[in-house]
Design an enzyme around this catalytic site. Structure first.
Site, PDB file in Angstrom:
ATOM      1  N   LEU A 139       0.859  -1.176   0.000  1.00  0.00           N
ATOM      2  CA  LEU A 139       0.000   0.000   0.000  1.00  0.00           C
ATOM      3  C   LEU A 139       0.897   1.229   0.000  1.00  0.00           C
ATOM      4  O   LEU A 139       1.973   1.214   0.605  1.00  0.00           O
ATOM      5  CB  LEU A 139      -0.896   0.018   1.250  1.00  0.00           C
ATOM      6  CG  LEU A 139      -1.873  -1.152   1.433  1.00  0.00           C
ATOM      7  CD1 LEU A 139      -2.612  -1.001   2.766  1.00  0.00           C
ATOM      8  CD2 LEU A 139      -2.866  -1.230   0.281  1.00  0.00           C
ATOM      9  N   ASP A 140       0.458   2.289  -0.652  1.00  0.00           N
ATOM     10  CA  ASP A 140       1.207   3.538  -0.610  1.00  0.00           C
ATOM     11  C   ASP A 140       1.345   4.014   0.828  1.00  0.00           C
ATOM     12  O   ASP A 140       0.543   3.670   1.700  1.00  0.00           O
ATOM     13  CB  ASP A 140       0.481   4.626  -1.417  1.00  0.00           C
ATOM     14  CG  ASP A 140       0.393   4.288  -2.897  1.00  0.00           C
ATOM     15  OD1 ASP A 140       1.247   3.530  -3.376  1.00  0.00           O
ATOM     16  OD2 ASP A 140      -0.549   4.781  -3.551  1.00  0.00           O
TER      17      ASP A 140
END
Length: 315
Positions: A139-140
């Site tokens: 995930l960012d």
């Protein structure tokens, strides 16, 4: 962030007056402000072709040049950091990641990541030379929510096979700017690195196939709460796909408008990995997990609903 590349950034009005180190950290994905400061001090950053201090303010039209160094070997450091564990067994661990945490180490950012915390809790995951041990998907930094990591090679291969076969369920909650013209659909558009802005991705012919299934959960006036299911998992996929439809994710600093109408108190994009499903490597049994909206997104959603309801009452 692509190491070894020369990036050229043009300062826009929304970033007027920001410190140079803060500006760079906000524009280059997964690059921390500390690492940005080190780059500036090492003369790898120029402001209008001049070497300046990390605290130097940027102005509209300034040209910021960033030379990212080639990747260097980085050893993993186990750190006893807090983890919000949703599920664990001998093969896998499901984590609810808060916003602001990087998933795995990278040159210049080898501490304080999710992987550092995982290998402290599960030492068997620290495979020599691997900076992403057990990581199947990421995930960012500023995206919150669920992800799964493997605790051994057998589990890793099982989860990777599920992901490659598109059998892993990954559903996100996202608020976009603008009304959707339909109640749902599929965005089928290839994604590649932007040809001129190397910190961004873009919908481009010849890019890697990318498909996002979506449906509107709630109309919020000039905004919409959407459930997005990833069929593929390209970098920034949801953010890029909706931006390509002129419906950027609310408060997205990279793909959103330079002058957002409102952010509803948010300091990061409204994007949350809400639901995750996969087959357990040990038994093949299907499991699913959900994560509620974190406080900042829940508060922003409440403000959006209040604004939408007020607009209805005025009509």
């Amino acid at each position: 962030m692509v190491h070894g590349e020369l990036l050229q950034l043009i300062v826009e009005a929304a970033d007027e007056g920001h410190r140079l180190d803060r500006y760079i950290a906000g524009k280059v994905p997964d690059l921390s402000r500390t690492y940005a400061r080190h780059l500036i001090e090492d003369a790898r950053v120029l402001l209008n072709n001049r070497q300046v201090r990390p605290a130097s303010p940027v102005r509209v039209g300034d040209v910021v040049t960033v030379q990212l160094p080639e990747p260097q070997p980085v050893g993993l450091v186990a750190e006893a950091l807090p983890l919000q564990i949703v599920y664990e067994d001998d093969d896998v661990v499901v984590i609810d990641k808060p916003a602001g945490i990087v998933v795995h180490p990278a040159p210049g950012h080898n501490r304080g990541t999710l992987v550092n915390a995982l290998i402290a809790r599960y030492p068997e995951m620290a495979i020599s030379g691997d900076l992403r041990p057990g990581i199947v998907h990421r995930l960012d930094r500023d995206t919150s929510g669920l992800l799964v990591a493997a605790r051994n090679d057998r589990a890793l291969h099982s989860l990777q096979a599920q992901q490659q076969a598109r059998r892993m369920l990954k559903i996100y909650l996202v608020v976009v700017e603008g009304r959707m013209n339909e109640s749902g659909g599929v965005i089928d558009a290839p994604i590649a690195r932007h040809p001129t802005d190397r910190v961004r991705m873009a919908v481009m012919a010849g890019g890697r196939p990318a498909r996002t299934h979506w449906r509107v959960l709630e109309e919020l006036g000039e905004y919409a709460l959407i459930e997005a299911r990833l069929e593929t998992g390209r970098t920034h996929q949801i953010r890029v796909h909706f931006a390509s439809r002129n419906r950027p994710v609310l408060a997205d600093p990279l793909y959103g408008p330079k002058r957002p109408r409102a952010t509803f108190g948010l300091t990061r994009q409204f994007l949350h990995a809400h639901r995750l499903g996969f087959a357990l490597p040990s038994s093949g049994a299907w499991v699913e997990f959900t994560s509620p909206l974190p406080d900042d997104l829940a508060a922003a959603l409440a403000r959006l609903r209040q604004r939408a309801n007020s607009a209805i009452r005025r009509t």
